[in-house]
Design an enzyme around this catalytic site. Structure first.
Site, short mmCIF file in Angstrom:
data_model
loop_
_atom_site.label_atom_id
_atom_site.label_comp_id
_atom_site.label_asym_id
_atom_site.label_seq_id
_atom_site.Cartn_x
_atom_site.Cartn_y
_atom_site.Cartn_z
N ASP A 1 -2.97 2.77 -14.77
CA ASP A 1 -2.06 2.13 -13.78
C ASP A 1 -2.18 1.65 -13.12
O ASP A 1 -1.40 2.84 -11.71
CB ASP A 1 -1.10 3.04 -14.68
CG ASP A 1 0.20 3.21 -14.18
OD1 ASP A 1 0.66 1.27 -13.82
OD2 ASP A 1 1.01 3.89 -13.43
N GLY B 1 11.09 7.05 -9.36
CA GLY B 1 10.07 6.07 -10.15
C GLY B 1 10.47 6.09 -11.48
O GLY B 1 11.52 6.13 -11.27
N ALA B 2 9.60 4.93 -11.88
CA ALA B 2 10.39 4.10 -12.84
C ALA B 2 10.30 5.47 -13.94
O ALA B 2 11.26 5.70 -15.16
CB ALA B 2 8.58 3.65 -13.73
#
Lengths: 213, 334
Positions: free
Chosen positions: A124, A10-11
């Site tokens: 988020d 993921g980021a």
């Protein structure tokens, strides 16, 4: 940790598939970022890991579908949690029928409404942080979550998802957002919803060069 | 394919008056600018900047023609920055553009300044379908192309990175733009002072850093340490949201453009992030990073090729004109 297998980058975190006392589990490790100074990086990873574990559990105790947390190590930035099968909403957005879209987004709206009523702001809300499994939506990635009763924060939460829908899923944006708000209304009531929507509008007008004319 | 034509671009959104000639097949023949300098310790005064533009317009355009070795009759279209920007400044550029368009009897093409930065970045770096971080005095946003528009995937919720640096500079007596001074001062320190790190979803909030850094200065902390800490904090936030966008969109290129792209600490952080993710990092050449006529000339050429133009009588400028509402039919990716 014997048989960990990297399944996704993921980021900010790597996801490994693993086991927790015989149950299939996911280990999420917030990785060190070389570009960030150590003192910022260590603080962020520990802080977000703790936040995520705490608020994910709190959300779950309020009937929001999230994975069960098994283990937390803030210093390593690791959380081991229940594995949720299914697909990320982002990947199926284009394939789902209008009926499914309606059911899915009403469900998401009502879930976000319950979170907000309980003073949890997810922080988020993107379509890659929602997993669709058996017609049910699981909410993941609470790393940017906060506890707040402020309308402003609730508005920010909805606006983020609205932005993701309009920029990444523009063909279904209008309908998905309508269903989302419909669902939100069912759990927070019409009055509260109107207030939050006003804030969403204010935030949009505050955007740079966003004068509404 | 149609033969290439020449676009004259006129930029005048803020401190820069620029003129440039770019061919529709992407050759920048000339790019000339004259930048208004505010008094020491001040920011841009819109009226003064517009006066500056009025004074230099003629010479800048003449230089652009001479440097490109182009006769005015060879120009096919007149592109102008129609917004977003400071009203008085925009009006000077638009007036000049209208006059030339009428005189040469050529079509007038309005260009969105932000799209100008992005498209010039793509042209000069060869980037095809990037996640773009646009950082300047007017913009701080993460954008990628999708379904006929450059879509915003994240942006500042308050001030831009350029404003953060400029206003910090002004607080200690430097005039805008102060990015270069701050970068130089920051290089002389490695002492990190804690500043608010505020990432909200895909967005950033930078105003807290400004307030906190001014307070640190007023409390007697050294300017070098403060500049260093501001860069470390703000640029890490920008790098983080860029990484979020690239992970979400699953694209393979990052493009950095806009005036703050000239900062080497920001480029280092983004390069490091891109290397770790295994994606390509491109940064606009320094001479095209800030506002310039080329961004307008090139985007105008692209827009005109897709049929965009405006009659002089109904031509306009808009101080508030978001880029993510503008159709960019010339893009053919996805």
């Amino acid at each position: 940790m014997e048989n960990r297998k990297l399944i996704k980058r993921g980021a900010e975190a790597d996801l490994y598939s693993t086991e927790w006392f015989g149950r299939p589990a996911i280990s999420k490790v917030r990785i060190k970022k070389k570009y960030r100074r150590k003192e910022i990086d260590n603080w962020i990873r520990a802080h977000r890991t703790l936040r995520e574990a705490r608020l994910m559990s709190k959300a779950r105790s309020n009937w929001v579908s999230t994975p069960i947390i098994f283990f937390v190590d803030p210093l390593r930035g690791e959380i081991i949690m229940e594995e949720i099968l299914g697909r990320r909403l982002k990947e199926v957005m284009e394939d789902i029928s209008i009926t499914e879209l309606k059911r899915t987004f009403s469900g998401i709206g009502s879930m976000i409404g319950r979170l907000h009523k309980d003073g949890i702001i997810h922080g988020d809300l993107t379509t890659s942080n929602m997993i669709l499994f058996n017609g049910m939506v699981y909410l993941i990635d609470f790393g940017l979550s906060i506890q707040s009763q402020r309308l402003e924060d609730m508005g920010m939460d909805l606006r983020l998802l609205k932005g993701v829908l309009s920029s990444a899923h523009s063909p279904v944006f209008k309908q998905a957002y309508k269903f989302l708000i419909g669902g939100y209304r069912t759990s927070t009531g019409s009055n509260a919803t109107e207030h939050v929507l006003q804030v969403v509008e204010q935030i949009e007008r505050r955007g740079r060069y966003a004068r509404v004319d | 394919m149609k033969p290439a034509f020449l676009s004259l671009g006129i930029e005048s959104t803020a401190h820069t008056f620029g003129a440039s000639i770019v061919s529709s097949d992407g050759k920048i023949l000339s790019d000339v600018k004259d930048v208004y300098k505010p008094a020491t310790g001040s920011g841009i005064h819109p009226r003064e900047a517009s006066r500056h533009h009025t004074t230099v317009a003629h010479a800048v355009i003449r230089d652009a023609l001479e440097k490109g070795n182009i006769k005015s009759s060879e120009i096919e279209i007149i592109s102008y920055s129609a917004g977003p920007g400071l009203g008085p400044c925009l009006r000077v550029g638009a007036t000049v553009a209208r006059t030339i368009a009428l005189h040469l009897k050529r079509p007038l093409v309005p260009v969105n300044h932000a799209i100008g930065h992005i498209e010039l970045g793509c042209l000069t770096t060869g980037s095809l379908d990037p996640v773009t971080l646009l950082v300047s005095g007017g913009h701080t946003m993460i954008t990628a192309y999708n379904a006929r528009k450059w879509r915003a995937f994240g942006e500042t919720l308050d001030i831009t990175a350029g404003q953060l640096l400029d206003q910090l500079g002004r607080h200690v007596g430097y005039s805008s733009p102060a990015g270069a001074v701050i970068e130089r001062l920051a290089k002389e320190s490695s002492r990190y002072l804690k500043l608010p790190y505020s990432v909200k979803g895909n967005d950033v909030s930078l105003s807290g850093i400004l307030t906190a850094s001014k307070r640190l200065l007023d409390q007697g902390e050294g300017i070098r340490d403060v500049c260093f800490s501001v860069q470390e904090t703000a640029f890490a936030m920008l790098t983080e949201v860029t990484e979020r966008a690239i992970a979400f969109l699953e694209k393979t290129e990052v493009l950095l453009t806009g005036g703050v792209a000239a900062n080497s600490r920001l480029t280092d952080m983004l390069r490091s992030m891109c290397e770790e993710r295994g994606v390509i990092f491109r940064v606009i050449p320094r001479n095209y990073a800030g506002d310039c006529g080329a961004q307008i000339a090139w985007s105008g050429a692209l827009a005109f090729s897709s049929g965009v133009q405006v009659p002089v009588e109904s031509s306009w400028v808009k101080q508030s004109w978001r880029f993510d509402g503008v159709e960019v039919p010339w893009r053919i990716v996805n």
